[in-house]
Write a protein that holds these residues in place. Structure first.
Motif, PDB file in Angstrom:
ATOM      1  N   GLU A 257      13.118  25.130  31.305  1.00 53.15           N
ATOM      2  CA  GLU A 257      11.696  24.889  31.487  1.00 53.15           C
ATOM      3  C   GLU A 257      11.168  25.624  32.721  1.00 53.15           C
ATOM      4  O   GLU A 257       9.960  25.753  32.908  1.00 53.15           O
ATOM      5  CB  GLU A 257      11.409  23.390  31.603  1.00 53.15           C
ATOM      6  N   HIS A 258      12.079  26.129  33.549  1.00 54.03           N
ATOM      7  CA  HIS A 258      11.688  26.874  34.744  1.00 54.03           C
ATOM      8  C   HIS A 258      11.831  28.382  34.564  1.00 54.03           C
ATOM      9  O   HIS A 258      11.717  29.133  35.540  1.00 54.03           O
ATOM     10  CB  HIS A 258      12.538  26.437  35.939  1.00 54.03           C
ATOM     11  N   ALA A 259      12.060  28.828  33.338  1.00 53.55           N
ATOM     12  CA  ALA A 259      12.264  30.261  33.093  1.00 53.55           C
ATOM     13  C   ALA A 259      11.088  31.090  33.602  1.00 53.55           C
ATOM     14  O   ALA A 259      11.271  32.202  34.122  1.00 53.55           O
ATOM     15  CB  ALA A 259      12.490  30.515  31.604  1.00 53.55           C
ATOM     16  N   GLY A 260       9.881  30.570  33.477  1.00 57.12           N
ATOM     17  CA  GLY A 260       8.693  31.298  33.914  1.00 57.12           C
ATOM     18  C   GLY A 260       8.577  31.441  35.414  1.00 57.12           C
ATOM     19  O   GLY A 260       7.749  32.236  35.903  1.00 57.12           O
ATOM     20  N   ASP A 261       9.403  30.694  36.154  1.00 53.85           N
ATOM     21  CA  ASP A 261       9.364  30.772  37.617  1.00 53.85           C
ATOM     22  C   ASP A 261      10.272  31.874  38.149  1.00 53.85           C
ATOM     23  O   ASP A 261      10.320  32.099  39.368  1.00 53.85           O
ATOM     24  CB  ASP A 261       9.785  29.431  38.228  1.00 53.85           C
ATOM     25  N   PHE A 262      11.011  32.533  37.257  1.00 52.96           N
ATOM     26  CA  PHE A 262      11.964  33.556  37.671  1.00 52.96           C
ATOM     27  C   PHE A 262      11.793  34.834  36.848  1.00 52.96           C
ATOM     28  O   PHE A 262      11.303  34.804  35.728  1.00 52.96           O
ATOM     29  CB  PHE A 262      13.410  33.049  37.491  1.00 52.96           C
ATOM     30  N   GLU A 263      12.235  35.934  37.443  1.00 49.88           N
ATOM     31  CA  GLU A 263      12.305  37.211  36.746  1.00 49.88           C
ATOM     32  C   GLU A 263      13.766  37.634  36.688  1.00 49.88           C
ATOM     33  O   GLU A 263      14.532  37.360  37.612  1.00 49.88           O
ATOM     34  CB  GLU A 263      11.494  38.278  37.501  1.00 49.88           C
ATOM     35  N   GLU A 264      14.151  38.278  35.606  1.00 51.33           N
ATOM     36  CA  GLU A 264      15.513  38.790  35.499  1.00 51.33           C
ATOM     37  C   GLU A 264      15.682  39.981  36.432  1.00 51.33           C
ATOM     38  O   GLU A 264      15.013  40.998  36.273  1.00 51.33           O
ATOM     39  CB  GLU A 264      15.837  39.199  34.065  1.00 51.33           C
ATOM     40  N   PHE A 265      16.551  39.833  37.402  1.00 49.34           N
ATOM     41  CA  PHE A 265      16.798  40.915  38.362  1.00 49.34           C
ATOM     42  C   PHE A 265      17.969  41.774  37.898  1.00 49.34           C
ATOM     43  O   PHE A 265      17.931  42.997  37.980  1.00 49.34           O
ATOM     44  CB  PHE A 265      17.088  40.320  39.742  1.00 49.34           C
ATOM     45  N   ASP A 266      19.008  41.128  37.422  1.00 49.75           N
ATOM     46  CA  ASP A 266      20.160  41.827  36.835  1.00 49.75           C
ATOM     47  C   ASP A 266      20.634  40.972  35.669  1.00 49.75           C
ATOM     48  O   ASP A 266      21.360  39.994  35.856  1.00 49.75           O
ATOM     49  CB  ASP A 266      21.271  42.013  37.869  1.00 49.75           C
ATOM     50  N   ARG A 267      20.224  41.345  34.475  1.00 51.79           N
ATOM     51  CA  ARG A 267      20.492  40.525  33.286  1.00 51.79           C
ATOM     52  C   ARG A 267      21.984  40.352  33.056  1.00 51.79           C
ATOM     53  O   ARG A 267      22.455  39.256  32.780  1.00 51.79           O
ATOM     54  CB  ARG A 267      19.848  41.150  32.055  1.00 51.79           C
ATOM     55  N   LYS A 268      22.735  41.439  33.168  1.00 58.08           N
ATOM     56  CA  LYS A 268      24.167  41.399  32.882  1.00 58.08           C
ATOM     57  C   LYS A 268      24.897  40.445  33.816  1.00 58.08           C
ATOM     58  O   LYS A 268      25.778  39.686  33.392  1.00 58.08           O
ATOM     59  CB  LYS A 268      24.756  42.802  32.992  1.00 58.08           C
ATOM     60  N   GLU A 269      24.540  40.446  35.094  1.00 54.17           N
ATOM     61  CA  GLU A 269      25.240  39.627  36.084  1.00 54.17           C
ATOM     62  C   GLU A 269      24.578  38.277  36.326  1.00 54.17           C
ATOM     63  O   GLU A 269      24.978  37.534  37.226  1.00 54.17           O
ATOM     64  CB  GLU A 269      25.373  40.395  37.408  1.00 54.17           C
ATOM     65  N   ARG A 270      23.557  37.958  35.531  1.00 48.22           N
ATOM     66  CA  ARG A 270      22.883  36.657  35.626  1.00 48.22           C
ATOM     67  C   ARG A 270      22.305  36.410  37.035  1.00 48.22           C
ATOM     68  O   ARG A 270      22.462  35.326  37.611  1.00 48.22           O
ATOM     69  CB  ARG A 270      23.828  35.525  35.248  1.00 48.22           C
ATOM     70  N   ILE A 271      21.646  37.431  37.557  1.00 46.03           N
ATOM     71  CA  ILE A 271      20.971  37.303  38.841  1.00 46.03           C
ATOM     72  C   ILE A 271      19.472  37.305  38.587  1.00 46.03           C
ATOM     73  O   ILE A 271      18.946  38.204  37.916  1.00 46.03           O
ATOM     74  CB  ILE A 271      21.362  38.443  39.815  1.00 46.03           C
ATOM     75  N   TYR A 272      18.790  36.299  39.130  1.00 42.04           N
ATOM     76  CA  TYR A 272      17.350  36.131  38.920  1.00 42.04           C
ATOM     77  C   TYR A 272      16.641  36.161  40.266  1.00 42.04           C
ATOM     78  O   TYR A 272      17.206  35.860  41.312  1.00 42.04           O
ATOM     79  CB  TYR A 272      17.074  34.798  38.221  1.00 42.04           C
ATOM     80  N   GLN A 273      15.358  36.521  40.197  1.00 41.21           N
ATOM     81  CA  GLN A 273      14.519  36.545  41.392  1.00 41.21           C
ATOM     82  C   GLN A 273      13.341  35.623  41.189  1.00 41.21           C
ATOM     83  O   GLN A 273      12.671  35.683  40.144  1.00 41.21           O
ATOM     84  CB  GLN A 273      14.054  37.963  41.710  1.00 41.21           C
ATOM     85  N   ARG A 274      13.090  34.781  42.164  1.00 44.85           N
ATOM     86  CA  ARG A 274      11.964  33.849  42.040  1.00 44.85           C
ATOM     87  C   ARG A 274      10.659  34.614  42.002  1.00 44.85           C
ATOM     88  O   ARG A 274      10.441  35.545  42.774  1.00 44.85           O
ATOM     89  CB  ARG A 274      11.951  32.870  43.221  1.00 44.85           C
ATOM     90  N   SER A 275       9.813  34.225  41.088  1.00 42.76           N
ATOM     91  CA  SER A 275       8.533  34.916  40.930  1.00 42.76           C
ATOM     92  C   SER A 275       7.686  34.774  42.183  1.00 42.76           C
ATOM     93  O   SER A 275       7.828  33.813  42.944  1.00 42.76           O
ATOM     94  CB  SER A 275       7.768  34.355  39.713  1.00 42.76           C
ATOM     95  N   ALA A 276       6.795  35.723  42.369  1.00 38.08           N
ATOM     96  CA  ALA A 276       5.924  35.683  43.544  1.00 38.08           C
ATOM     97  C   ALA A 276       4.986  34.481  43.461  1.00 38.08           C
ATOM     98  O   ALA A 276       4.656  33.873  44.469  1.00 38.08           O
ATOM     99  CB  ALA A 276       5.138  36.983  43.633  1.00 38.08           C
ATOM    100  N   ASP A 277       4.553  34.152  42.251  1.00 37.55           N
ATOM    101  CA  ASP A 277       3.646  33.014  42.061  1.00 37.55           C
ATOM    102  C   ASP A 277       4.424  31.844  41.502  1.00 37.55           C
ATOM    103  O   ASP A 277       5.120  31.968  40.503  1.00 37.55           O
ATOM    104  CB  ASP A 277       2.519  33.376  41.097  1.00 37.55           C
ATOM    105  N   ARG A 278       4.289  30.684  42.128  1.00 38.69           N
ATOM    106  CA  ARG A 278       5.001  29.506  41.649  1.00 38.69           C
ATOM    107  C   ARG A 278       4.279  28.957  40.446  1.00 38.69           C
ATOM    108  O   ARG A 278       3.088  29.003  40.356  1.00 38.69           O
ATOM    109  CB  ARG A 278       5.075  28.441  42.735  1.00 38.69           C
TER     110      ARG A 278
END
Length: 278
Positions: A257-278
């Motif tokens: 349910e929090h997928a929209g709060d993150f962007e995929e930074f490195d899909r293969k390694e499962r690294i995400y970046q928190r979106s600029a807007d909460r």
């Protein structure tokens, strides 16, 4: 329709988890039932209990029982620089972003016996960021936390740790960071100088610190979906704007349910970046 013995065992398991929560405030009610049942069946056999109800009775009446039961309830399987490509991605892609901060905080959630924690500290040392970083190592299991703080590992595991370190792009020799003797390897105490060890439950506790990087790998796979969402919500709340979240190779935010709060930074390694807007 489930057989009567199967249904009875499910009820007993549910009541056992409720008892642990009500008596000791350890909340495993949101963990995967299949995984818990398998591990608690092993515990039941180990402690000589024929049923989960007998195990529950011992948990309620013997205060020391819960600490002996926790190793069965929490999975303590890890290794230093596990999945080396993950640490290489941190080194090559995430660290350049973290260099822009004057000070850093890293949260290792579910640190087990410290293998991932010390991997992270070594990586940050090799990249020249250790002295401006505070590392928070948390786990629900106080015995595992004590083992993590001690930083003592069987010597026969070091060959694997060393190979992982080299594959992760490690600089220098891993042996520079521990001493050996009597069949054991002891992590250099300097690696603990900037670490805060703390008991913390993703199932019941709140956010306790702001972080630039959260690494929680191979923990969410043992949670039900609602508990996964709760944990990811904690990570999202703790991360600074554009902070990073690392998950295990079999974990994803795709259905969170929090997928929209993150962007995929490195899909293969499962690294995400928190979106600029909460």
């Amino acid at each position: 329709m489930k057989s009567l013995p199967s249904r009875t065992e499910e009820i007993e398991l549910h009541l056992l988890l409720e008892a642990i929560y009500l008596r000791y405030h350890h909340d495993f009610r949101g963990y995967s039932v299949a995984s818990l049942k398998r591990r608690l069946t092993q515990a039941r056999q180990h402690f000589g209990c024929e049923t989960f109800s007998q195990l529950q009775d011992r948990v309620l009446r013997d205060e020391g029982m819960v600490s002996r039961l926790l190793p069965y309830l929490t999975v303590q399987v890890s290794e230093m620089f596990r999945d080396p490509s993950y640490f290489r991605a941190l080194r090559e892609k995430v660290i350049p972003h973290l260099r822009t901060y004057p000070s850093l905080k890293v949260w290792i959630a579910g640190c087990s016996q410290g293998e991932e924690l010390y991997s992270m500290v070594i990586l940050f040392r090799e990249e020249g960021l250790e002295n401006r970083t505070i590392f928070y190592a948390t786990d629900i299991n106080s015995t595992a936390l004590a083992a993590a703080e001690a930083g003592v590992y069987d010597l026969d595991r070091i060959a694997l740790f060393t190979a992982n370190h080299q594959k992760s792009g490690g600089k220098g020799s891993l042996s520079d960071h521990f001493t050996t003797g009597y069949g054991r390897a002891v992590i250099d105490k300097s690696l603990r100088q900037r670490v805060v060890f703390s008991d913390h439950s993703l199932a019941s506790d709140a956010v306790f610190a702001e972080a630039h990087l959260v690494s929680c790998r191979n923990v969410l796979i043992y949670f039900t979906r609602p508990l996964q969402d709760r944990a990811v919500g904690l990570f999202q709340d703790s991360l600074v704007r554009r902070g990073f979240l690392g998950l295990g190779s079999k974990e994803s935010l795709r259905f969170s349910e929090h997928a929209g709060d993150f962007e995929e930074f490195d899909r293969k390694e499962r690294i995400y970046q928190r979106s600029a807007d909460r």
